[in-house]
Design a protein around this motif. Structure first.
Motif, PDB file in Angstrom:
ATOM      1  N   VAL A 254      -0.230   3.171  -2.903  1.00  0.00           N
ATOM      2  CA  VAL A 254      -1.630   3.590  -2.745  1.00  0.00           C
ATOM      3  C   VAL A 254      -1.694   4.857  -1.895  1.00  0.00           C
ATOM      4  O   VAL A 254      -2.358   5.834  -2.236  1.00  0.00           O
ATOM      5  N   GLY A 255      -0.958   4.836  -0.773  1.00  0.00           N
ATOM      6  CA  GLY A 255      -0.991   5.982   0.131  1.00  0.00           C
ATOM      7  C   GLY A 255      -0.245   7.190  -0.402  1.00  0.00           C
ATOM      8  O   GLY A 255      -0.588   8.327  -0.088  1.00  0.00           O
TER       9      GLY A 255
ATOM     10  N   GLN B  24       0.752  -4.195   5.110  1.00  0.00           N
ATOM     11  CA  GLN B  24      -0.130  -3.064   4.770  1.00  0.00           C
ATOM     12  C   GLN B  24      -0.055  -1.910   5.767  1.00  0.00           C
ATOM     13  O   GLN B  24      -0.710  -0.896   5.570  1.00  0.00           O
TER      14      GLN B  24
ATOM     15  N   LEU C  23       0.796  -1.231   0.000  1.00  0.00           N
ATOM     16  CA  LEU C  23       0.000   0.000   0.000  1.00  0.00           C
ATOM     17  C   LEU C  23       0.829   1.281   0.000  1.00  0.00           C
ATOM     18  O   LEU C  23       0.273   2.367   0.123  1.00  0.00           O
TER      19      LEU C  23
ATOM     20  N   ALA D   4      -4.250   1.788   4.376  1.00  0.00           N
ATOM     21  CA  ALA D   4      -4.269   2.813   3.330  1.00  0.00           C
ATOM     22  C   ALA D   4      -4.411   4.201   3.960  1.00  0.00           C
ATOM     23  O   ALA D   4      -3.752   5.159   3.538  1.00  0.00           O
TER      24      ALA D   4
ATOM     25  N   GLN E 165      -1.036   5.106   5.449  1.00  0.00           N
ATOM     26  CA  GLN E 165      -0.055   5.475   4.414  1.00  0.00           C
ATOM     27  C   GLN E 165      -0.305   6.895   3.925  1.00  0.00           C
ATOM     28  O   GLN E 165       0.637   7.674   3.711  1.00  0.00           O
TER      29      GLN E 165
END
Lengths: 140, 714
Positions: free
Chosen positions: A87-88, B90, A84, B261, B264
């Motif tokens: 994505v971030g 993640q 991710l 997400a 991030q």
């Protein structure tokens, strides 16, 4: 390079592009799997998709992202660890994650949505100007 | 380099289990002396009570050793575990390994964490923890081959290197069949310094795909590297499976992805305008600590120095290679694990080599730099590199060197006693030579390598040092050297260091800003509550496999509007969600604290079992509480005089400096004792620091052998 561009003045919100994208790459009609996203705006519709700026490439810890010979940013699926980061850190919020495969996905300007658009709001054009102007291409 | 001939001593085949909700369901036991290799099941009780990581380490170690086990007994173990959330890709900072052993510095349990790939790869190869016991006759490597379903004990040839940066490449040559294999290998190593000192560290490798080379993160504290080399282990090697985003087989990946997400994006948005960890790492702290008079300078005498800008974050930002994703596990975009590439080594056996220096990070910069009066980046880099490759903890080395330098300047040491070295503050060349002596196992390096506690005894017995002086200025507690923060004006942080299980390491509590700068902990009870909550919260990272930095080193400013901003509850909620997402186990915020309390109290009882862990052992050197020498008093005279007026209603104008220092000492030492009373009460311990049977019962860890230990001290 050849990139996707969107003309908001022509879009009627049919969203055939989203469905086509999801069907093309994931064999489903769930638009959450689309790399192009259409949103209603105050007047008409807007679109968001990857402009191929390549800023995600340095963020990736595994070299899973790269720019191909045509300048399109692509994903090496076998290297993606589903972290991710891209994505971030995508400045435009157009890198997506597929939980089922634990892989990222994005627009690679394949052009399938262009064919599907009933109003010719989408187009593949040749340009070196990668900016969000591509989301607001004016009618010629 | 070509493949060497290794002699197999033992092998153990196994079927790699499917990882289920963060657990492999078994731990690996290897006895490097007898060659015994076995699998042990992970019970539901273990998972419920001790979670993983440091919890599993302690539980396995508790059963592996005896009451009287010393660090160099064969039954001492090196245990390493990541935890159920370890290996999550993640969320930033989710790949930590936690190592534990009985420490040669403290004689109690030490736990120390590191990044790198070993812990997650070990789990994905089928093992929630590895427990290494025994002592080999000759140097060995333990090889865990996940894809091959084999654990092997190999005797290595005499030409096998020991220092980490060379050994790592040798191991790649032996165990990697191709480039892909290099990415799947992870090592734990030490170095020649670990063989000759008690402050040996463990290096945890990661194969950096961008640099296409090995990097290392250190589990530095407490001499686990010394235990490792004493057992004649050259390396633990694991070959894992290609990393994917779901190798933990979490219960609810969607949930993890959601918070991951968001986090991030939070890092991407706020880090560039906050601490800039992504470009400066923890080195950003150097200037802040100096600005607040908290940077250790010259053995913690002072808290700032005019030359600090020579070694602050701006300097390191210019030196670290920029633009690389320097996370120590996949997905960590906080990316504090920076490195200086192509450093041409200036001294010692590797002079002239071009190497990667992993770091330097804040603790190293402050430890081998400002604390030793050294403000030269080249010297900090050189010491960083050699400490790592020799397998020596930079914190113990830096704090120990600061002590030795003050002893030198006080006349306790002289060139005759240091084998000709002039160990004045600021003498980087002399400090480096001590380091090389530690690598070679000779000269003053051998005495220095014993650590501050044993150096003090040595200086008193052999050099006629004044016991009170060296005890006051020797910055160790429980035998472990202090990490790099000045605590004189923060009582809570004096407790944050002194009232730890393992010794003065800031990973348990860092309360200086809350206490000293923001004055949010005015009473003993406030401080005691903070010294309950924060150590428990921070312990939890080590149970799960998380890093602490993404919790509070980058924070959405909306946090300031929350009811308890210092707890950063929106991040706590992220962690809770990930734990639930991985394990499928619903937990509350209170459950998090309870999970940690179980492990924390077990560790306290473990220390008691080993003959320590009581109130006497929570004592701190006076320099951490107040000024020991007049030079220190003068450096903050205005503040100290004002405190005499306000706190003690004394008139400093009518007192000599010696009288003023004595009044401060009385007050500050009494205050620390008052803090101990309050903290023990809050933690559910007796006034002697013993967890009560009722507390153990409430936590569900009232196992007969645990209760038996505390009963002896009630």
């Amino acid at each position: 390079m050849k990139v996707l561009t969107f003309n908001p003045q022509r879009c009627d919100g049919t969203r055939a592009c989203e469905v086509t994208c999801a069907e093309t790459w994931f064999k489903v009609t769930d638009v959450a799997k689309s790399s192009i996203r259409i949103q209603p705006k105050e007047a008409g519709f807007g679109a968001q998709f990857c402009i191929q700026c390549g800023q995600c490439i340095d963020v990736c810890p595994t070299n899973a992202l790269f720019q191909d010979k045509q300048g399109i940013v692509r994903v090496r699926k076998q290297l993606c660890v589903g972290c991710l980061s891209c994505v971030g850190f995508c400045p435009y919020g157009v890198m997506y994650f597929d939980t089922a495969q634990t892989l990222v996905f994005k627009c690679i300007a394949c052009g399938q949505c262009v064919k599907a658009c009933p109003t010719q709001a989408l187009e593949i054009i040749e340009t070196d100007n990668v900016s969000t102007d591509l989301w607001e291409r004016k009618s010629r | 380099m070509s493949k060497s001939t290794l002699k197999m001593l033992a092998a153990f085949g196994y079927e790699v289990p499917t990882i289920d909700r963060g657990y492999a369901g078994q731990t690996l036991y290897v006895n490097v002396g007898s060659g015994t290799i076995t699998a042990k099941p992970v019970t539901e009780d273990m998972k419920t009570k001790f979670i993983g990581g440091r919890g599993f380490d302690l539980w396995l170690l508790w059963h592996g050793v005896k009451d009287g086990t010393k660090w160099n007994d064969p039954e001492n173990e090196v245990v390493i575990s990541s935890g159920p959330c370890g290996g999550t890709t993640q969320y930033p900072g989710s790949g930590k390994s936690i190592a534990a052993a009985i420490s040669p510095l403290t004689d109690v349990v030490i736990d120390s964490n590191a990044g790198g790939h070993f812990g997650p790869y070990l789990k994905f190869a089928g093992w929630d923890a590895i427990e290494v016991q025994g002592k080999a006759e000759r140097d060995v490597v333990v090889y865990i081959n996940g894809p091959g379903g084999q654990v092997q004990l190999w005797e290595v040839p005499e030409d096998c290197p020991t220092d980490t940066h060379v050994l790592g490449h040798w191991l790649l040559e032996q165990f990697a069949d191709d480039e892909q294999d290099k990415q799947q290998l992870a090592f734990v190593t030490a170095g020649t310094g670990s063989e000759h000192t008690l402050m040996g560290c463990l290096n945890f490798s990661l194969y950096d795909r961008k640099r296409q080379d090995l990097r290392y993160k250190q589990a530095g504290r407490g001499g686990i590297g010394t235990v490792f080399r004493h057992k004649k282990i050259k390396a633990l090697v694991v070959k894992g499976f290609p990393v994917k985003g779901n190798l933990n087989h979490p219960a609810d990946l969607e949930r993890i992805v959601r918070v991951g997400a968001d986090m991030q994006r939070e890092v991407a948005t706020w880090d560039p305008v906050q601490n800039r960890m992504r470009s400066r790492g923890t080195s950003y702290l150097v200037q802040i600590m100096d600005d607040y008079d908290l940077l250790p300078v010259m053995n913690y005498k002072f808290g700032s120095h005019p030359e600090t800008p020579k070694i602050n974050g701006d300097i390191w930002e210019a030196r670290y290679t920029q633009g690389l994703p320097d996370g120590c596990w996949y997905g960590c975009t906080v990316a504090c694990a920076h490195a200086v590439d192509n450093w041409k080594v200036r001294t010692g056996p590797y002079k002239g080599s071009c190497v990667i220096v992993d770091g330097p990070e804040y603790e190293t910069i402050a430890g081998v730099g400002s604390n030793c009066g050294i403000f030269e980046p080249w010297a900090i880099l050189e010491m960083n590199f050699y400490c790592d490759t020799y397998g020596i903890d930079t914190i113990s080395f830096g704090t120990g060197m600061a002590f030795a330098m003050e002893c030198y300047e006080a006349g306790i040491l002289d060139p005759e006693k240091t084998c000709g070295l002039e160990l004045n503050f600021g003498n980087a060349e002399a400090a480096l030579e001590v380091l090389h002596q530690m690598g070679r196992g000779e000269g003053f390096g051998l005495i220095f390598g014993l650590g501050i506690r044993k150096m003090k005894t040595y200086f008193i017995e052999h050099f006629g040092a004044d016991p009170q002086f060296v005890n006051d200025i020797g910055m160790e507690a429980k035998g472990l050297e202090y990490s790099e923060y000045l605590t004189k004006e923060s009582l809570a942080q004096q407790g944050g260091y002194g009232l730890t299980n393992k010794g003065p390491q800031h990973d348990e509590a860092w309360l200086i800003f809350m206490d000293q700068v923001n004055n949010e902990l005015p009473t003993f009870e406030d401080k005691a509550e903070a010294l309950h909550y924060f150590p428990m919260w921070r312990t939890w990272f080590g149970l799960c496999g998380f890093c602490k930095l993404p919790w509070n080193d980058v924070v959405d400013p909306k946090n300031k509007l929350s009811s308890e901003p210092q707890k950063i509850m929106h991040h706590v909620e992220n962690y809770r969600q990930i734990f639930i997402g991985v394990t499928g186990q619903e937990i509350t915020y209170d459950d998090i604290i309870t999970q940690s309390e179980r492990v924390y109290n077990l560790q306290r009882v473990f220390n008691i079992r080993l003959g320590h862990g009581l109130r006497d052992h929570d004592a701190i050197p006076y320099r951490s509480a107040g000024p020991v020498i007049e030079e220190e008093y003068h450096s903050r005279e205005e503040r100290y005089d004002q405190q005499l007026r306000e706190w003690l209603n004394l008139d400093p104008a009518a007192m000599t400096v010696a009288e003023k220092m004595a009044a401060h000492r009385q007050y500050r030492e009494d205050r620390y004792e008052g803090l101990i009373d309050a903290v023990y009460k809050r933690r559910g311990w007796t006034n002697n620091g013993v967890p009560t049977p009722e507390k153990l019962q409430a936590l569900g860890i009232d196992y007969p052998e645990v209760v038996e230990v505390v009963k002896r001290h009630l």
